[in-house]
Design an enzyme around this catalytic site. Structure first.
Site, mmCIF file in Angstrom:
data_model
loop_
_atom_site.group_PDB
_atom_site.id
_atom_site.type_symbol
_atom_site.label_atom_id
_atom_site.label_comp_id
_atom_site.label_asym_id
_atom_site.label_seq_id
_atom_site.Cartn_x
_atom_site.Cartn_y
_atom_site.Cartn_z
ATOM 1 N N THR A 125 32.034 107.051 21.863
ATOM 2 C CA THR A 125 32.963 108.170 22.067
ATOM 3 C C THR A 125 32.414 109.459 21.458
ATOM 4 O OG1 THR A 125 35.099 109.018 21.289
ATOM 5 C CG2 THR A 125 34.159 107.235 20.027
ATOM 6 N N ASP A 126 32.839 110.581 22.008
ATOM 7 C CA ASP A 126 32.446 111.878 21.425
ATOM 8 C C ASP A 126 33.064 112.066 20.040
ATOM 9 O OD1 ASP A 126 35.102 112.243 22.201
ATOM 10 O OD2 ASP A 126 34.753 114.102 23.322
ATOM 11 N N GLU A 127 34.068 111.220 19.700
ATOM 12 C CA GLU A 127 34.740 111.391 18.412
ATOM 13 C C GLU A 127 33.813 111.092 17.231
ATOM 14 O OE1 GLU A 127 38.838 110.106 18.233
ATOM 15 O OE2 GLU A 127 39.037 110.261 20.401
ATOM 16 N N TYR A 153 39.302 105.175 13.234
ATOM 17 C CA TYR A 153 38.801 104.814 14.572
ATOM 18 C C TYR A 153 37.396 105.373 14.794
ATOM 19 C CZ TYR A 153 37.918 105.433 19.577
ATOM 20 O OH TYR A 153 37.314 105.459 20.810
ATOM 21 N N LYS A 157 33.701 103.421 15.248
ATOM 22 C CA LYS A 157 32.840 103.558 16.428
ATOM 23 C C LYS A 157 31.457 104.075 16.009
ATOM 24 C CE LYS A 157 33.772 103.051 20.237
ATOM 25 N NZ LYS A 157 33.712 101.848 21.120
HETATM 26 P P1 NAD Z 1 41.868 100.183 25.651
HETATM 27 O O1 NAD Z 1 42.531 100.161 24.324
HETATM 28 O O2 NAD Z 1 42.657 100.572 26.856
HETATM 29 O O3 NAD Z 1 41.248 98.740 25.979
HETATM 30 C C1 NAD Z 1 40.566 97.995 25.026
HETATM 31 C C2 NAD Z 1 40.433 96.557 25.551
HETATM 32 O O4 NAD Z 1 39.679 95.800 24.590
HETATM 33 C C3 NAD Z 1 41.774 95.828 25.735
HETATM 34 O O5 NAD Z 1 41.790 95.153 26.970
HETATM 35 C C4 NAD Z 1 41.810 94.843 24.574
HETATM 36 O O6 NAD Z 1 42.552 93.658 24.860
HETATM 37 C C5 NAD Z 1 40.339 94.558 24.376
HETATM 38 N N1 NAD Z 1 40.019 94.097 23.024
HETATM 39 C C6 NAD Z 1 40.435 94.656 21.844
HETATM 40 N N2 NAD Z 1 39.958 93.925 20.819
HETATM 41 C C7 NAD Z 1 39.216 92.915 21.337
HETATM 42 C C8 NAD Z 1 38.463 91.861 20.767
HETATM 43 N N3 NAD Z 1 38.384 91.689 19.444
HETATM 44 N N4 NAD Z 1 37.820 91.014 21.597
HETATM 45 C C9 NAD Z 1 37.894 91.164 22.957
HETATM 46 N N5 NAD Z 1 38.607 92.140 23.537
HETATM 47 C C10 NAD Z 1 39.257 93.013 22.742
HETATM 48 O O7 NAD Z 1 40.607 101.117 25.473
HETATM 49 P P2 NAD Z 1 39.910 102.132 26.506
HETATM 50 O O8 NAD Z 1 40.599 103.436 26.419
HETATM 51 O O9 NAD Z 1 39.739 101.451 27.797
HETATM 52 O O10 NAD Z 1 38.493 102.310 25.794
HETATM 53 C C11 NAD Z 1 37.420 101.425 26.093
HETATM 54 C C12 NAD Z 1 36.195 101.842 25.291
HETATM 55 O O11 NAD Z 1 35.854 103.182 25.592
HETATM 56 C C13 NAD Z 1 36.418 101.803 23.774
HETATM 57 O O12 NAD Z 1 35.252 101.277 23.189
HETATM 58 C C14 NAD Z 1 36.629 103.256 23.390
HETATM 59 O O13 NAD Z 1 36.176 103.491 22.089
HETATM 60 C C15 NAD Z 1 35.761 103.963 24.413
HETATM 61 N N6 NAD Z 1 36.170 105.324 24.791
HETATM 62 C C16 NAD Z 1 37.449 105.578 25.220
HETATM 63 C C17 NAD Z 1 37.798 106.870 25.624
HETATM 64 C C18 NAD Z 1 39.189 107.186 26.153
HETATM 65 O O14 NAD Z 1 39.480 108.354 26.449
HETATM 66 N N7 NAD Z 1 40.068 106.208 26.335
HETATM 67 C C19 NAD Z 1 36.864 107.902 25.568
HETATM 68 C C20 NAD Z 1 35.557 107.604 25.125
HETATM 69 C C21 NAD Z 1 35.237 106.313 24.749
HETATM 70 P P1 TYD Z 2 45.032 110.707 22.341
HETATM 71 O O1 TYD Z 2 45.375 110.477 23.779
HETATM 72 O O2 TYD Z 2 45.596 109.797 21.307
HETATM 73 O O3 TYD Z 2 43.438 110.751 22.280
HETATM 74 P P2 TYD Z 2 42.445 111.181 21.053
HETATM 75 O O4 TYD Z 2 43.227 111.353 19.822
HETATM 76 O O5 TYD Z 2 41.517 110.015 20.977
HETATM 77 O O6 TYD Z 2 41.792 112.443 21.524
HETATM 78 O O7 TYD Z 2 45.452 112.192 21.957
HETATM 79 C C1 TYD Z 2 44.954 113.304 22.660
HETATM 80 C C2 TYD Z 2 45.485 114.548 21.987
HETATM 81 O O8 TYD Z 2 46.903 114.606 22.167
HETATM 82 C C3 TYD Z 2 45.254 114.567 20.485
HETATM 83 O O9 TYD Z 2 44.965 115.908 20.079
HETATM 84 C C4 TYD Z 2 46.594 114.130 19.891
HETATM 85 C C5 TYD Z 2 47.595 114.653 20.902
HETATM 86 N N1 TYD Z 2 48.838 113.852 21.065
HETATM 87 C C6 TYD Z 2 50.086 114.481 21.009
HETATM 88 O O10 TYD Z 2 50.191 115.705 20.789
HETATM 89 N N2 TYD Z 2 51.209 113.709 21.167
HETATM 90 C C7 TYD Z 2 51.154 112.373 21.382
HETATM 91 O O11 TYD Z 2 52.226 111.710 21.486
HETATM 92 C C8 TYD Z 2 49.868 111.740 21.471
HETATM 93 C C9 TYD Z 2 49.746 110.260 21.710
HETATM 94 C C10 TYD Z 2 48.737 112.518 21.315
#
Ligand code: NAD
Ligand code: TYD
Length: 339
Positions: A125-127, A153, A157
């Protein structure tokens, strides 16, 4: 080609599975998922009817289960999406983030070393780069930006990324890492900003915006992320990190107002609540490297992507209504009750 996709019952992993099954007719996809609160088997319904797909319920921290699967399937590529992914939950309880995101990644890589692999791809992630100031719109995260994390988090990562790079250098494990900005699209769990606001707006519930809503995120349609990972696992260079993002920065309040407008809901639903602890101000990716080396460019404009996403939530009410009717209620009360 056999690909193990971990975390494939979650948001991005499931979108990736569908993308790969549609794109590569001769690939076999094995999904490993623990089915935590964030994983839903109903999300994979269509894939489960496909003979090229297999689902295995397992924890990536479970060495015995992981090794058994590698022995059975002899995968060519592993794409690791499995993670605890919500910043707010990591602030409440960091432990499970360290377990799954760090130890789980190590267990997978140990299996890759033991059984051999063409590529281990870590979805990061970019985080991991921390945040950028709001008053410097000229600054972007590049692959050279130092790791500098804010939340449990992002720290978990970043730790995993360092471990992946160490396995590459020390053991010669073939790896790539991608660091993507915030995704949105179908199957996004309604604890994250965009799906939470869509679900609450549809239920005429308050829209809880943290702080002043000025924080900036760089939003990418999930399918564009999947296309980038497909390119990286096939053409990316061993040992490299690739940033993924579409130069689509928006403040949170802008996002919430767009959702209100699209759903014809009043902005009076917007409620400003206590800010998130350690809240990152701005994320913004410079995607020049992946564009130059692999020819990737985002294809979905935000205006279209958000319309498609809202349409999906309108047409798939049962998917998210089931989620928010269960344990989610306790979560919501705990996180937002006294905010
Ligand atoms: P999500 O929370 O929707 O899904 C995570 C999945 O992993 C779930 O299906 C969960 O059951 C499974 N999981 C959790 N713990 C596990 C374990 N111990 N063993 C096996 N499976 C397990 O997450 P997402 O938003 O789909 O993100 C997926 C990946 O992408 C993550 O690694 C996250 O850090 C990365 N990512 C997400 C975003 C975003 O905007 N959502 C952006 C950049 C990177
Ligand atoms: P989120 O979707 O949790 O992603 P991330 O924190 O990983 O970027 O949140 C996106 C942005 O929205 C973040 O600045 C926090 C804000 N946010 C709210 O203002 N209200 C909410 O209820 C949630 C879940 C997030």
């Amino acid at each position: 080609m056999t690909i193990i996709v971990t975390g494939g019952a979650g948001f991005i992993g499931s979108n990736f599975i569908y993308y790969m099954l549609d794109k590569h007719e001769d690939y076999r996809i094995i999904c490993v998922d623990k089915l935590t609160y964030a994983g839903n088997l109903s999300t994979l319904e269509r894939a489960l009817n496909d003979e090229r797909f297999r689902f295995v319920k397992a924890d990536i921290c479970d060495r015995t289960a992981v090794n058994k699967l590698f022995e059975e399937e002899k995968p060519d590529i592993v794409v690791n999406f499995a993670a605890e992914s919500h910043v707010d939950r990591s602030i409440e309880n960091p432990d499970i983030f360290l377990q799954t995101n760090i130890i789980g990644t190590a267990v997978l890589m140990d299996a890759c070393r033991k059984y051999g692999i063409k590529r281990f791809h870590q979805v990061s992630t970019d985080e991991v780069y921390g945040d950028l100031p709001l008053d410097r719109p000229d600054l972007f995260f590049t692959e050279e930006t130092p790791i500098h994390t804010s939340s449990p988090y992002s720290s978990s990562k970043a730790s995993a990324d360092l471990l992946v790079q160490a396995y590459n250098r020390t053991y010669g494990l073939p790896i790539t890492i991608s660091r993507c900005s915030n995704n949105y699209g179908p199957y996004h769990f309604p604890e994250k900003l965009i799906p939470l606001m869509i679900a609450n707006a549809l239920n005429d519930k308050p829209l809880p915006v943290y702080g002043k809503g000025e924080n900036v995120r760089d939003w990418l349609y999930v399918e564009d992320h999947c296309k980038a990972i497909d390119l990286i696992i096939h053409n990316g260079k061993d040992g490299e990190v690739y940033n993924i993002g579409g130069h689509n920065e928006k403040t949170n309040i802008e996002i919430v107002k767009i959702i209100c407008k699209e759903l014809s809901k009043p902005e009076s639903l917007i409620t400003y609540v206590k800010d998130r602890a350690g809240h990152d101000l701005r994320y913004a990716i410079d995607p020049a490297k992946i564009h130059k080396e692999l020819g990737w460019l985002p294809e979905t404009k935000f205006e279209d992507g958000i319309k498609k996403t809202i349409k999906w939530y309108l047409e798939n009410r049962s998917w998210w209504q089931e989620i928010i009717s269960g344990e989610y209620q306790n979560y919501y009360e705990k996180m937002y009750g006294n905010r």
